[in-house]
Write a protein that holds these residues in place. Structure first.
Motif, PDB file in Angstrom:
ATOM      1  N   GLU A  42       0.833  -1.213   0.000  1.00 28.62           N
ATOM      2  CA  GLU A  42       0.000   0.000   0.000  1.00 28.62           C
ATOM      3  C   GLU A  42       0.861   1.254   0.000  1.00 28.62           C
ATOM      4  OE1 GLU A  42      -3.578   0.061   2.562  1.00 28.62           O
ATOM      5  OE2 GLU A  42      -2.908  -1.919   3.243  1.00 28.62           O
TER       6      GLU A  42
ATOM      7  N   LYS B 299      -9.080  11.298   7.421  1.00 27.93           N
ATOM      8  CA  LYS B 299      -8.375  10.036   7.190  1.00 27.93           C
ATOM      9  C   LYS B 299      -6.922  10.318   6.821  1.00 27.93           C
ATOM     10  CE  LYS B 299     -12.150   7.533   7.631  1.00 27.93           C
ATOM     11  NZ  LYS B 299     -12.358   6.599   8.752  1.00 27.93           N
TER      12      LYS B 299
ATOM     13  N   PRO C 150      -8.414   4.039   2.813  1.00 27.97           N
ATOM     14  CA  PRO C 150      -8.465   2.664   3.337  1.00 27.97           C
ATOM     15  C   PRO C 150      -8.738   1.628   2.250  1.00 27.97           C
ATOM     16  CG  PRO C 150     -10.553   3.755   3.739  1.00 27.97           C
ATOM     17  CD  PRO C 150      -9.631   4.796   3.158  1.00 27.97           C
TER      18      PRO C 150
ATOM     19  N   THR D 139     -10.907  -1.305   0.991  1.00 30.70           N
ATOM     20  CA  THR D 139     -12.292  -1.712   1.245  1.00 30.70           C
ATOM     21  C   THR D 139     -12.744  -2.745   0.209  1.00 30.70           C
ATOM     22  OG1 THR D 139     -13.112   0.158  -0.082  1.00 30.70           O
ATOM     23  CG2 THR D 139     -12.953   0.483   2.306  1.00 30.70           C
TER      24      THR D 139
ATOM     25  N   ALA E  98      -6.018  -6.140   5.560  1.00 32.64           N
ATOM     26  CA  ALA E  98      -6.129  -4.691   5.737  1.00 32.64           C
ATOM     27  C   ALA E  98      -7.586  -4.251   5.764  1.00 32.64           C
ATOM     28  CB  ALA E  98      -5.387  -3.978   4.606  1.00 32.64           C
ATOM     29  N   ALA E  99      -8.408  -4.832   4.890  1.00 29.05           N
ATOM     30  CA  ALA E  99      -9.826  -4.477   4.845  1.00 29.05           C
ATOM     31  C   ALA E  99     -10.538  -4.902   6.129  1.00 29.05           C
ATOM     32  CB  ALA E  99     -10.495  -5.120   3.632  1.00 29.05           C
TER      33      ALA E  99
ATOM     34  N   LYS F 228      -9.177  -5.264   9.075  1.00 30.01           N
ATOM     35  CA  LYS F 228      -8.698  -4.400  10.143  1.00 30.01           C
ATOM     36  C   LYS F 228      -9.439  -3.075  10.120  1.00 30.01           C
ATOM     37  CE  LYS F 228      -4.455  -2.396  12.067  1.00 30.01           C
ATOM     38  NZ  LYS F 228      -2.990  -2.270  11.885  1.00 30.01           N
ATOM     39  N   TYR F 229      -9.643  -2.542   8.913  1.00 31.64           N
ATOM     40  CA  TYR F 229     -10.365  -1.269   8.779  1.00 31.64           C
ATOM     41  C   TYR F 229     -11.813  -1.421   9.247  1.00 31.64           C
ATOM     42  CZ  TYR F 229     -12.596   2.800   6.639  1.00 31.64           C
ATOM     43  OH  TYR F 229     -13.329   3.945   6.428  1.00 31.64           O
ATOM     44  N   GLU F 230     -12.435  -2.558   8.903  1.00 34.07           N
ATOM     45  CA  GLU F 230     -13.824  -2.811   9.307  1.00 34.07           C
ATOM     46  C   GLU F 230     -13.931  -2.920  10.832  1.00 34.07           C
ATOM     47  OE1 GLU F 230     -14.785  -6.345   7.175  1.00 34.07           O
ATOM     48  OE2 GLU F 230     -15.518  -5.279   5.398  1.00 34.07           O
TER      49      GLU F 230
ATOM     50  N   ILE G 176     -11.984  -1.537  13.061  1.00 35.08           N
ATOM     51  CA  ILE G 176     -11.776  -0.218  13.653  1.00 35.08           C
ATOM     52  C   ILE G 176     -13.037   0.635  13.555  1.00 35.08           C
ATOM     53  CG2 ILE G 176     -10.491   1.954  13.425  1.00 35.08           C
ATOM     54  CD1 ILE G 176      -8.089   0.303  12.549  1.00 35.08           C
ATOM     55  N   ASN G 177     -13.794   0.447  12.476  1.00 27.86           N
ATOM     56  CA  ASN G 177     -14.949   1.292  12.213  1.00 27.86           C
ATOM     57  C   ASN G 177     -16.285   0.655  12.568  1.00 27.86           C
ATOM     58  OD1 ASN G 177     -13.980   3.886  10.571  1.00 27.86           O
ATOM     59  ND2 ASN G 177     -12.702   2.145   9.994  1.00 27.86           N
TER      60      ASN G 177
END
Length: 207
Positions: A38, A90, A94, A96, A198-199, A201-203, A205-206
């Motif tokens: 990334e 941000k 991210p 997604t 990564a996706a 992890k982002y989910e 967190i949110n």
């Protein structure tokens, strides 16, 4: 599969390889590596590789792939802008998953690109591989578009593209480039797993 012929072809390809193809391969591999990480360097390294491949594909009659490399160039500029301009609040854009509408858009892009490219190559060029060339180009269209938007599924499109490109470039005598696409396939699988993590992890967190 005759591995002896493949090994001999790879050795011949390396011996006959010119410095321009070697440079394109180097920056192409660097671009995939930075994509997995990334890292925004995916775009400048990709730009160098694609510009070189525009010329190489013109020389060997892979006209659709020549066009896709020109498209890569323009999408690299777009992706570079998107990745460097995250949404307010941000730090980075991210990773997604695609949503329903985006899946339909991707399928429509693939079918439209394949149909148009096959027609042009079949009836207006001397290409002897219009089906293969159109397929890899159309799937790469989708892959590059999704990568610029940081969608996990871009790696699936690249895996499909790379798997078909391996025999295509080998058939065209670009053995080192064929081997490069084999390496790309392995890297794309690694990239897919990395971006899935990564996706998720982002989910988390949110949530």
């Amino acid at each position: 599969m005759d591995w002896q012929n493949i090994i001999e072809g790879l050795q011949t390809g390396i011996q006959e390889m010119n410095w321009l193809e070697a440079l394109a391969v180097f920056f192409g591999l660097a671009s995939v590596y930075y994509s997995i990480k990334e890292n925004i360097l995916v775009f400048p390294t990709g730009i160098i590789s694609t510009l070189i491949y525009v010329w190489i594909c013109l020389q060997v009659g892979l006209y659709a792939d020549m066009g896709i490399n020109a498209y890569y160039f323009s999408m690299s500029i777009f992706g570079w802008y998107v990745w460097s301009h995250p949404r307010p609040g941000k730090v980075v854009v991210p990773v997604t998953w695609m949503k329903g509408r985006e899946i339909l858009q991707a399928l429509a892009l693939f079918l439209l690109a394949y149909g148009l490219l096959y027609y042009v190559l079949r009836f207006y060029t001397d290409s002897d591989v219009p089906g293969w060339d159109s397929f890899t180009t159309a799937s790469a269209f989708v892959g590059m578009w999704l990568m610029a938007k940081k969608k996990v599924e871009n790696w699936i499109a690249w895996i499909i593209t790379d798997l078909v490109s391996v025999p295509l470039y080998f058939y065209k005598g670009l053995v080192l480039t064929s081997f490069q696409f084999f390496v790309f396939t392995v890297l794309a699988v690694i990239g897919l797993m990395a971006w899935i993590r990564a996706a998720r992890k982002y989910e988390e967190i949110n949530v």
